[in-house]
Design an enzyme around this catalytic site. Structure first.
Site, mmCIF file in Angstrom:
data_model
loop_
_atom_site.group_PDB
_atom_site.id
_atom_site.type_symbol
_atom_site.label_atom_id
_atom_site.label_comp_id
_atom_site.label_asym_id
_atom_site.label_seq_id
_atom_site.Cartn_x
_atom_site.Cartn_y
_atom_site.Cartn_z
ATOM 1 N N TYR A 167 -11.499 -0.178 10.435
ATOM 2 C CA TYR A 167 -12.689 0.320 9.744
ATOM 3 C C TYR A 167 -13.057 -0.505 8.516
ATOM 4 C CZ TYR A 167 -8.912 2.696 7.216
ATOM 5 O OH TYR A 167 -7.748 2.981 6.537
ATOM 6 N N LYS A 168 -12.258 -1.492 8.184
ATOM 7 C CA LYS A 168 -12.583 -2.364 7.047
ATOM 8 C C LYS A 168 -13.406 -3.552 7.555
ATOM 9 C CE LYS A 168 -8.265 -1.087 4.697
ATOM 10 N NZ LYS A 168 -8.785 -0.202 3.640
ATOM 11 N N ARG B 262 -12.614 -3.841 -7.853
ATOM 12 C CA ARG B 262 -12.304 -4.609 -6.650
ATOM 13 C C ARG B 262 -13.582 -4.914 -5.875
ATOM 14 N NH1 ARG B 262 -8.543 -2.405 -1.731
ATOM 15 N NH2 ARG B 262 -10.367 -1.085 -1.481
ATOM 16 N N PHE C 144 0.855 -1.188 0.000
ATOM 17 C CA PHE C 144 0.000 0.000 0.000
ATOM 18 C C PHE C 144 0.890 1.237 0.000
ATOM 19 C CE2 PHE C 144 -3.056 3.041 1.922
ATOM 20 C CZ PHE C 144 -4.017 2.934 0.941
ATOM 21 N N ASP D 70 1.563 -5.482 7.750
ATOM 22 C CA ASP D 70 0.352 -4.675 7.702
ATOM 23 C C ASP D 70 -0.804 -5.652 7.461
ATOM 24 O OD1 ASP D 70 -1.838 -3.086 7.026
ATOM 25 O OD2 ASP D 70 -0.630 -1.603 5.963
#
Length: 398
Positions: A210-211, A357, A114, A185
């Site tokens: 938050y995912k 995605r 990322f 991560d």
């Protein structure tokens, strides 16, 4: 007892007419979260005022909820704490790992990582100077690039674009054999796949909530430090709440015990209340069941899309054991196609340059969602419904 996914789906607010396949970017609202946050606002903040730090246990929430997340990622009790943002936690973990390897100056990562993680690494190397450097290689070349000059290997376990999954245990073994430490991560792993940090002999790990963990937009991040390292870590961000005795108001920093020293700023109490409501759902869930259902959903989606939409190219690994809980397809008009999907109630997202995605989150995603999304995607592709100016205008968030 097997996880009851019909029951867990009923615990989320899912708007009528929407097929939500973007929980890998932002989880939906747990039904209990609004009431829990309102209770925190009115009953704790409103009635207790500042005494709620003690009376309502606000100060202890980052550790208590950290242990509940720890169960989902195979962490030892007392090794996870919450607070701040994921980028800050990446910086903390990376700086601490480098400090533990003072004779080495190279951070190794991959080009699929990322970008924010790479930005933090680049900024840290500039700050440190004196020959510190970030080296990136293709994801499939990481193992061969682990050499005795590497200080820290920094990887995202599940690639945010394609869902490609690194072999955590294998890479940790290779890094440790070379004398390096590893920072993971888990942004696309926690709550998505089975993770065993303790079993893999992990050093550091970070992630967001938050995912898949559904704490809401801007929810706090978490950090894991292996117990064997925790008392030797010297935090680069030596915040007030990481001090051994914050309310002694010492002018000199003295790190707290173990994982406590990785706290930095004031905990986001309202966001932690929302996360607490979500973790009440997760406490009912077995990660093995989550992973098995995720594979069922994603395999059905791939089969359906490839049969119905031959113009789309699978960008994720075909082997479900080599990917996380998301599936990506590539198309030159990927952005416009995704906007057409969203306009018709199927919410996924787009990642440059050409990736559509889709996230599969068994707590609330069903086979009916999968078949419905495939049917709508087929209609869009068969009739070129994406080919409209409004679908090609890029919004700030994609």
């Amino acid at each position: 007892m097997a996880t009851d996914f019909t029951r867990t789906r009923a615990m989320f607010h899912l708007p009528d007419g929407v097929i939500y396949l973007d929980g890998n970017s932002l989880g939906p609202l747990p039904m209990a979260a609004a009431e829990r946050v309102q209770s925190c606002i009115e009953g704790e903040w409103g009635e207790m005022l500042i005494t709620a730090w003690n009376r309502a246990g606000w100060m202890n929430k980052p550790r208590a909820l950290g242990d509940r997340i720890g169960r989902l990622i195979g962490a030892e009790p007392g090794s996870v704490v919450l607070g701040d943002t994921l980028s800050i936690k990446v910086y903390q973990a990376l700086a601490s790992a480098l400090d533990l390897r003072p004779d080495r100056k190279v951070i190794l990562s991959d080009t699929g990582n990322f970008p924010s993680d790479l930005y933090m690494a680049e900024g840290l190397t500039r700050t440190l100077g004196e020959g510190y450097a970030l080296c990136t290689v293709a994801p499939e070349a990481v193992e061969d690039a682990i050499t005795p000059d590497i200080a820290v290997l920094m990887l995202t376990e599940v690639d945010y674009r394609t869902g490609r999954k690194h072999d955590m245990k294998r890479l940790i073994e290779k890094a440790h054999a070379a004398g390096a430490l590893v920072v993971w991560d888990l942004a696309h792993s926690a709550g998505a796949i089975e993770v065993d940090l303790a079993g893999a002999d992990a050093d550091f790990a970070v992630g967001c909530t938050y995912k898949y963990l559904n704490s809401g937009p801007g929810g706090p991040a978490f950090i894991y430090v292996a117990p064997r390292l925790a008392e030797n870590v010297q935090p680069a961000l030596s915040g007030w709440l990481g001090h051994d005795a914050p309310f002694a108001f010492d002018l000199d920093y003295r790190p707290g015990a173990g994982i406590e020293r990785m706290r930095v700023g004031t905990p986001p109490v309202l966001q932690l209340a929302a996360l607490e409501a979500s973790l009440d759902i997760w406490d009912r869930v077995a990660m093995a069941d989550i992973r098995a259902r995720s594979i069922e959903l994603s395999e059905a989606f791939i089969k359906g899309v490839e049969a119905a939409c031959p113009a789309l190219t699978l960008a994720s690994p075909r082997d479900p054991l080599q990917r996380g809980s998301q599936v990506s397809f590539a198309h030159a008009q990927g952005y416009a196609i995704m906007q057409a999907l969203i306009a018709r109630g199927v919410i996924g997202d787009f990642r440059a340059p050409d990736i559509l995605r889709f996230g599969f989150t068994p707590l609330y995603t069903t086979m009916e969602d999968v078949s419905g999304a495939v049917a709508i995607l087929k209609e869009i592709m068969d009739n070129a419904l994406w080919d409209r100016p409004e679908y090609k205008t890029r919004a700030r968030v994609t």
